[in-house]
Design a protein around this motif. Structure first.
Motif, short mmCIF file in Angstrom:
data_model
loop_
_atom_site.label_atom_id
_atom_site.label_comp_id
_atom_site.label_asym_id
_atom_site.label_seq_id
_atom_site.Cartn_x
_atom_site.Cartn_y
_atom_site.Cartn_z
N TRP A 58 0.83 -1.20 0.00
CA TRP A 58 0.00 0.00 0.00
C TRP A 58 0.86 1.24 0.00
O TRP A 58 1.79 1.36 0.78
CB TRP A 58 -0.93 0.00 1.22
N ARG A 59 0.52 2.14 -0.88
CA ARG A 59 1.20 3.44 -0.94
C ARG A 59 0.17 4.52 -0.69
O ARG A 59 -0.90 4.50 -1.29
CB ARG A 59 1.80 3.64 -2.34
N GLU A 60 0.52 5.46 0.17
CA GLU A 60 -0.40 6.57 0.41
C GLU A 60 -0.10 7.69 -0.58
O GLU A 60 1.03 7.84 -1.04
CB GLU A 60 -0.28 7.08 1.84
N ASP A 61 -1.14 8.40 -0.94
CA ASP A 61 -0.98 9.54 -1.84
C ASP A 61 -1.72 10.72 -1.24
O ASP A 61 -2.92 10.85 -1.37
CB ASP A 61 -1.55 9.18 -3.23
N ARG A 62 -0.96 11.54 -0.53
CA ARG A 62 -1.58 12.63 0.23
C ARG A 62 -2.21 13.67 -0.68
O ARG A 62 -3.08 14.41 -0.27
CB ARG A 62 -0.56 13.29 1.14
N SER A 63 -1.77 13.72 -1.93
CA SER A 63 -2.34 14.71 -2.84
C SER A 63 -3.75 14.33 -3.25
O SER A 63 -4.47 15.14 -3.81
CB SER A 63 -1.45 14.86 -4.08
N ARG A 64 -4.16 13.08 -2.97
CA ARG A 64 -5.50 12.63 -3.34
C ARG A 64 -6.37 12.38 -2.11
O ARG A 64 -7.37 11.69 -2.17
CB ARG A 64 -5.40 11.35 -4.19
N ASP A 65 -5.93 12.92 -0.98
CA ASP A 65 -6.74 12.81 0.24
C ASP A 65 -8.12 13.41 0.03
O ASP A 65 -8.28 14.38 -0.69
CB ASP A 65 -6.05 13.56 1.39
N GLY A 122 -10.95 10.25 4.07
CA GLY A 122 -9.75 9.68 4.67
C GLY A 122 -8.59 9.74 3.70
O GLY A 122 -8.68 10.33 2.62
N ARG A 123 -7.51 9.11 4.08
CA ARG A 123 -6.31 9.12 3.27
C ARG A 123 -6.44 8.13 2.12
O ARG A 123 -6.91 7.02 2.28
CB ARG A 123 -5.11 8.76 4.13
#
Ligand SMILES: [Zn+2]
Length: 72
Positions: free
Chosen positions: A30-37, A41-42
């Motif tokens: 899993w990779r988070e993408d804060r620009s698509r929050d 949620g995240r």
């Protein structure tokens, strides 16, 4: 009352469940993408299977959200 036996059994079942959970998510990264929050949620995406999800607690999912039947 063999409380110790019940505790040991509980630990055994817990280990079995977490082991199976680890097996299921073994190939999931899993990779988070804060620009698509979003307010939901995240945003997380799985680089292994391409699943996408939103996590309200900012933690990656513990299981793979890969659709059924697409496993190798
Ligand atoms: Zn995955």
């Amino acid at each position: 009352m063999p409380i110790l036996l019940i505790v040991a059994l509980g630990v055994f079942v817990w280990m079995l469940l977490t082991y199976r959970a680890r097996q299921r998510t073994k190939n999931c990264r899993w990779r988070e993408d804060r620009s698509r929050d979003t307010p939901e949620g995240r945003y997380f995406t799985c680089v292994s299977c391409g699943a996408e999800t939103f996590s309200p607690d900012n933690m990656p999912p513990r299981v793979c959200l890969k659709p059924e039947g697409s496993e190798r």
